[in-house]
Design an enzyme around this catalytic site. Structure first.
Site, PDB file in Angstrom:
ATOM      1  N   HIS A 111      24.155  77.148  70.976  1.00 47.49           N
ATOM      2  CA  HIS A 111      23.197  76.051  70.789  1.00 47.49           C
ATOM      3  C   HIS A 111      21.778  76.555  71.020  1.00 47.49           C
ATOM      4  O   HIS A 111      20.861  76.272  70.244  1.00 47.49           O
ATOM      5  CB  HIS A 111      23.471  74.906  71.766  1.00 47.49           C
ATOM      6  CG  HIS A 111      24.858  74.361  71.722  1.00 47.49           C
ATOM      7  ND1 HIS A 111      25.500  73.852  72.841  1.00 47.49           N
ATOM      8  CD2 HIS A 111      25.747  74.236  70.712  1.00 47.49           C
ATOM      9  CE1 HIS A 111      26.702  73.432  72.511  1.00 47.49           C
ATOM     10  NE2 HIS A 111      26.878  73.656  71.228  1.00 47.49           N
ATOM     11  N   ALA A 146      30.377  79.301  67.267  1.00 50.47           N
ATOM     12  CA  ALA A 146      30.786  77.898  67.119  1.00 50.47           C
ATOM     13  C   ALA A 146      29.652  76.955  67.490  1.00 50.47           C
ATOM     14  O   ALA A 146      29.449  75.919  66.852  1.00 50.47           O
ATOM     15  CB  ALA A 146      32.015  77.621  67.986  1.00 50.47           C
ATOM     16  N   ARG A 200      34.554  68.994  61.889  1.00 54.24           N
ATOM     17  CA  ARG A 200      33.952  68.018  62.790  1.00 54.24           C
ATOM     18  C   ARG A 200      33.604  66.691  62.108  1.00 54.24           C
ATOM     19  O   ARG A 200      33.048  65.809  62.733  1.00 54.24           O
ATOM     20  CB  ARG A 200      32.688  68.612  63.435  1.00 54.24           C
ATOM     21  CG  ARG A 200      32.998  69.506  64.610  1.00 54.24           C
ATOM     22  CD  ARG A 200      31.780  70.287  65.056  1.00 54.24           C
ATOM     23  NE  ARG A 200      30.637  69.470  65.414  1.00 54.24           N
ATOM     24  CZ  ARG A 200      30.443  68.901  66.609  1.00 54.24           C
ATOM     25  NH1 ARG A 200      31.344  69.028  67.557  1.00 54.24           N
ATOM     26  NH2 ARG A 200      29.350  68.205  66.849  1.00 54.24           N
ATOM     27  N   CYS A 249      32.919  79.646  71.177  1.00 50.39           N
ATOM     28  CA  CYS A 249      32.033  80.807  71.272  1.00 50.39           C
ATOM     29  C   CYS A 249      30.633  80.462  70.795  1.00 50.39           C
ATOM     30  O   CYS A 249      30.377  79.352  70.297  1.00 50.39           O
ATOM     31  CB  CYS A 249      32.594  81.956  70.439  1.00 50.39           C
ATOM     32  SG  CYS A 249      32.583  81.617  68.660  1.00 50.39           S
TER      33      CYS A 249
END
Length: 494
Positions: A195, A65, A96, A62
Site C-alpha cells: 500500500h 497484493a 475483489r 504480500c
C-alpha cells in the site's frame, strides 16, 4: 454463552499458546491480548506489523497484493502489467469484485490480466526488452487506455530489472504515463508495505503530472471532496457517494474503486479528502495535507450509527449549507433504518461475532453489528499497525479478544472456546469454519453480495447476517464444542 471475563480470556490465550515451543510462545504472546478500553496506546498491550512467525499458517498477503490487488488494480482506465510470472497476475485479477462502469477491453480494463509471463530465459537475461515491447503492444491493441502501471513481482527485484528506465522511455514513446511500482512480494512483512509503495508511486509519478491528463478545464468549487480508499467492492463507493452528493458535496475524485487517472490528478485540488480505508491510503492523505494543505478525515459508512456520526463530522468542515444537508440526509433515511432494525434485530439480538479481516473492517463493521443488537467478542487485523489498534480498543468491549496476524491454529482454538454465533473473515478461513458447523461471512468481498456501505448497504448487510446465522443448514452440521466425547474418540480412532 455469556461473555468471557478478563481472567478467562487471559487463561484462554495462555492455553492456546502452550502448544508452541518456548521461543514461539514469547513471540506470539505479544500479538494476542485482552482488550482494555482504559489504554490510550495499543502498543502497551499488543504488537503488530512484525514479521510472521516461520512455520505457522499466516493469512497475510504480500507487497504485490497490496499494490496491484488493492491500490492500483481498481483504477479502471489504466492497464496494470503484472511484471513477472503469470500466476501473480492471474490470482490478483478480478477477485475483489471492484465494480466499475465502462466497456471492458475498450476503455476499462479492471478485470483483465496483463502479464509479462516470465519464463526461465527472462530470469537469466532480464525482462527489460520484453517489458518495453509489451508497453508498445498495449498502445497498439488498446489505444483508449489512459496510462500503464508496471507492478513488479518478486523476480524483478531479485534480477535487478530497471523498470524505471523502461517506464520513462515507454511513456515518452506513447505520450501517456507509465508508472513503475517497486512492489516485489518479498518486500516488508505483509501487503501493508505494498500500500505504502503504491501511495508513493502515485505521489511521484501521477501528482507530478499536475493534471496533464485531465480533459477540459476544471473549475474548483467550495464543496469539492474526494473519496479515497473505497475500492467499490460490491458497489460500496457508489452507495457512499450518493449520501455525500445528497448532502450537497461535489465528489471530484473517487479512487481506487471505479476510479480514473484524471480523478487521481484532480485530487490535490479538493477542499477535503475523505479516507475510507485508513490503512491503505493514509500515506497519500498525509502527503496532500503536508504539500497542498488539504485536510483529511477518516469516515465510516457501516451501519446507521456510524453513518450519522461520519456525515456530521464531514459536514463540520463546511458551512451551514452542508451541515443542514447532513441532517436532511440522516432524517430522510431514518424510516428505512427503523424498518430494517425492526425486521432483523429480533432475529439477531444477542448473537456473538468474531472478526478477522484486513484494512479497516476489524473496527469499522463493529457498529453495523451493534446496530442489529449483536456483539463483537473478538477482532484482529491481518496486516494492521498499532495506530489501527489505537482506533479499535475504544470500539471493543473490555475483556474481549484481540489477535494480530492470528495463525490458523490459534483462530480455530479461539473459536472452539469462545463459541461465536458468526465468524466474519476471509476466503482462506471460510470453508474451515463452515465445515466445523459455524456460520460464516466472507468479509473481504462480502461473499458475492453488497454493497454494505451507506444506508442502502445496511439493509443488505442485515439481510445477509440473518440469512447466514438463521440458515437451517447449520442444524445438520455440529460445531466441535457440541460433539459428544464418544463421537470424537471414534473420529480419532478412524
Amino acid at each position: 454463552m455469556s461473555a468471557l471475563t478478563r481472567e478467562e480470556t487471559e487463561a484462554l490465550i495462555k492455553e492456546v499458546l502452550e502448544v508452541y515451543p518456548e521461543k514461539a510462545q514469547k513471540d506470539r504472546a505479544k500479538h494476542l491480548a485482552v482488550n482494555d478500553q482504559s489504554i490510550e496506546q495499543s502498543k502497551k498491550c499488543i504488537t503488530s506489523n512484525r514479521k510472521s512467525l516461520p512455520g505457522v499458517m499466516t493469512i497475510r498477503g504480500c507487497a504485490y497484493a497490496g499494490s496491484k490487488g488493492v491500490v492500483w488494480g481498481p483504477i479502471k482506465d489504466m492497464i496494470h502489467i503484472s511484471h513477472g510470472p503469470v500466476g501473480c497476475g492471474q490470482y490478483s485479477r478480478a477477485g475483489r469484485r471492484n465494480y466499475y462502469v465502462g466497456v471492458t477491453g475498450v476503455n476499462t480494463f479492471g478485470t483483465m490480466n496483463f502479464t509479462s509471463d516470465f519464463q526461465e530465459k527472462d530470469i537469466v537475461f532480464g525482462g527489460d526488452k520484453k517489458l518495453a515491447k509489451i508497453i508498445n503492444e498495449i498502445e497498439g491493441l488498446f489505444p483508449l487506455h489512459k496510462g500503464i502501471s508496471v507492478q513488479s513481482e518478486c523476480p524483478i527485484g531479485l534480477i535487478g530489472d530497471d523498470i524505471e528506465a523502461v517506464s520513462k522511455k515507454g511513456a515518452a514513446e506513447i505520450d501517456k504515463p507509465v508508472v513503475p511500482v517497486r512492489c516485489e512480494g518479498f518486500r516488508g512483512v505483509s501487503q501493508s508495505l505494498g500500500h505504502h509503495i503504491a501511495n508513493d508511486s502515485i505521489r511521484d509519478w501521477v501528482f507530478s503530472r499536475d493534471g496533464k491528463d485531465v480533459k477540459g478545464e476544471f473549475v474548483p468549487g467550495p464543496y469539492d471532496v474526494s473519496i479515497i480508499g473505497d475500492y467499490n467492492i460490491g458497489g460500496d463507493a457508489w452507495s457512499s457517494r450518493i449520501l455525500l452528493e445528497e448532502m450537497g458535496l461535489r465528489v471530484v475524485a473517487q479512487w481506487s474503486g471505479d476510479g480514473t487517472l484524471s480523478e487521481i490528478e484532480l485530487t490535490p485540488k479538493v477542499k477535503l479528502n475523505l479516507i475510507h480505508c485508513y490503512r491503505s491510503m493514509n500515506y497519500i492523505a498525509r502527503h496532500m495535507e503536508e504539500k497542498y494543505s488539504i485536510p483529511w478525515i477518516e469516515y465510516n459508512f457501516f451501519g446507521p450509527t456510524k453513518i450519522a456520526e461520519s456525515l456530521r463530522a464531514i459536514a463540520a468542515h463546511f458551512d451551514d449549507t452542508i451541515k443542514e444537508g447532513a441532517e436532511r440526509v440522516i432524517a430522510k433515511y431514518q424510516p428505512m433504518v427503523d424498518a430494517v432494525i425492526a425486521k432483523y434485530r429480533t432475529r439477531l439480538e444477542g448473537k456473538r461475532v468474531m472478526l478477522y479481516v484486513g484494512g479497516l473492517r476489524p473496527r469499522h463493521v463493529i457498529g453495523s453489528y451493534e446496530d442489529l443488537g449483536m456483539e463483537v467478542v473478538g477482532t484482529g487485523y491481518e496486516f494492521g499497525h498499532n495506530d489501527d489498534y489505537d482506533r479499535t480498543i475504544k470500539e471493543m468491549g473490555n475483556a474481549t479478544l484481540l489477535y494480530d496476524d492470528v495463525t490458523g491454529f490459534e483462530f480455530e482454538e479461539f473459536v472452539k472456546k469462545v463459541k461465536p454465533d458468526l465468524i466474519g473473515s476471509g476466503i482462506k478461513e471460510k470453508y474451515i469454519f463452515q465445515k466445523m458447523g459455524v456460520p460464516f461471512r466472507q468479509m473481504h468481498s462480502w461473499d458475492y453480495s453488497g454493497p454494505y456501505h451507506g444506508y442502502d448497504g445496511f439493509a443488505i448487510f442485515a439481510r445477509d447476517m440473518d440469512m447466514t446465522i438463521n440458515n437451517p443448514c447449520w442444524k445438520i452440521l455440529t460445531p466441535p464444542w457440541q460433539k459428544k466425547p464418544e463421537v470424537e474418540e471414534v473420529a480419532k480412532a478412524a
